[in-house]
Design an enzyme around this catalytic site. Structure first.
Site, PDB file in Angstrom:
ATOM      1  N   LYS A   1      -2.901 -10.119   6.222  1.00  0.00           N
ATOM      2  CA  LYS A   1      -1.637 -10.744   5.815  1.00  0.00           C
ATOM      3  C   LYS A   1      -0.926 -11.328   7.031  1.00  0.00           C
ATOM      4  CE  LYS A   1      -1.126  -7.939   1.701  1.00  0.00           C
ATOM      5  NZ  LYS A   1      -0.742  -6.663   1.117  1.00  0.00           N
TER       6      LYS A   1
ATOM      7  N   ASP B   1       6.535  -9.281  -3.259  1.00  0.00           N
ATOM      8  CA  ASP B   1       5.505  -8.683  -4.118  1.00  0.00           C
ATOM      9  C   ASP B   1       5.897  -8.790  -5.599  1.00  0.00           C
ATOM     10  OD1 ASP B   1       3.105  -7.756  -3.168  1.00  0.00           O
ATOM     11  OD2 ASP B   1       3.879  -5.826  -2.477  1.00  0.00           O
TER      12      ASP B   1
ATOM     13  N   GLN C   1       3.379  -2.040   2.097  1.00  0.00           N
ATOM     14  CA  GLN C   1       1.994  -1.863   1.667  1.00  0.00           C
ATOM     15  C   GLN C   1       1.861  -0.550   0.883  1.00  0.00           C
ATOM     16  OE1 GLN C   1      -0.615  -4.147   2.267  1.00  0.00           O
ATOM     17  NE2 GLN C   1      -1.687  -2.824   0.808  1.00  0.00           N
TER      18      GLN C   1
END
Ligand code: NDP
Length: 296
Positions: free
Chosen positions: A53, A120, A97
């Site tokens: 990422k 997200d 995460q």
């Protein structure tokens, strides 16, 4: 042979177009989008995701901020970091995460993120906006699946779509997106009575289960478009590890009209959509119309 839906190539082209969007944001608006990724603990798979990422964020011309915290980090310490990132003007997107260590309540952490920076799309506000047709940030993997479907099929109106799996990160948001795009949607799961029959009715079949090759070709309608989200590591007869999807690719390819491979299908779209969401979040925070900046 069906058409292969090449997510790897699509994601590469999306990242290039996003780099152009980032250039425009910098040159015309003096803004550099910034993405903060928070990793708690040393889970090897999570470390790989976070590294990728960060790398792709920088390649797209954005600022990347990595925060690596010890596995023993308390919930209060993590929430304090989220507060600082929420208040930091250089940070336009925040991703924590998952999974988090057991001492931390994932929902509390996700819902502490400013919804405007929740790239997200997991914050309750964004879940609600997706469910009610508002402008919110959409979870990356289902958004990637939708883009592949639209690129392949164009208008999805009226198609019968079946989503196998009802998780909060893939199945449910996928179903909401398909519904918003005027499909007739069925969500199947582990208690579905006639899973084969449900799948056979689908013009669009999205598999997000996490069981290697669970869906065979004879569950697939002739000419259907098949999106395989599953990523399962299996050991082949040669003793080597490889990745397979939730769909039995060889038998499905004999009947489907189009299908995503695993790897190289949905997988690469997830980070590309994370970058897209970061650009979208940046635009909204700065009062810039995302439609004028994001790739079409
Ligand atoms: P979850 O384990 O959270 O959800 C799996 C879903 O599958 C559940 O809703 C479950 O039903 C359903 N299910 C399980 N067994 C069956 C069965 N026998 N028949 C029908 N339905 C069943 O998984 P995720 O949604 O997080 O992920 C799904 C897959 O997608 C995994 O392989 C994962 O690795 C992959 N993935 C890939 C990503 C990418 O970037 N390409 C990103 C995220 C996930 P129930 O609710 O009834 O238990």
């Amino acid at each position: 042979m069906p058409q292969l839906i090449d997510g790897k190539a699509f994601a590469a082209s999306l990242r290039e177009r996003l780099a152009d969007s980032v250039r425009t944001l910098k040159e015309i608006h003096g803004v550099t989008p910034g993405l903060a990724v928070v990793l708690v603990g040393e889970d090897p798979a999570s470390q790989v995701y976070v590294r990728n990422k960060g790398k792709q964020t920088v390649e797209a011309g954005m600022a990347s901020f990595e925060h690596r915290l010890d596995a023993s980090t308390s919930q209060a310490e993590l929430l304090a970091l989220i507060d600082r990132l929420n208040a930091d003007d250089a940070v336009n997107g925040i991703l924590v995460q998952l999974p988090l260590p057991r001492q931390i309540d994932e929902a509390a952490v996700i819902n502490a993120i400013d919804p405007a920076k929740d790239v997200d799309g997991f914050h309750l506000t964004n879940v609600g906006r997706l469910a009610t047709g508002g402008d919110g940030l959409v979870p990356c993997t289902p958004l990637g699946c939708l883009m592949l479907l639209q690129d392949h099929l164009g208008d999805l109106s009226g198609a019968k779509a079946v989503v196998v799996g009802r998780s909060n990160i893939v199945g449910k948001p996928m179903a909401s997106l398909l519904l918003a795009n005027h499909c007739t949607v069925t969500i199947a799961h582990s208690r579905t009575r006639d899973l084969a029959g449900e799948c056979r009715a689908a013009d669009i079949l999205v598999a997000a289960v996490g069981r290697p090759r669970m869906i065979p070709g004879d569950w697939i309608k002739s000419g259907a478009t098949v999106i395989d989200v599953g990523i399962n590591r299996v050991t082949g007869e040669d003793g080597k590890n490889r990745l397979v999807g939730d769909v039995d690719f060889d038998s499905a390819a004999a009947v489907a009209g189009a299908i995503t491979p695993v790897p190289g299908g949905v997988g690469p779209m997830t980070i590309a959509c994370l970058l897209r969401n970061t650009v979208e979040a940046t635009c909204r925070q700065k009062g810039i119309d995302p439609g004028a900046i994001l790739p079409g």
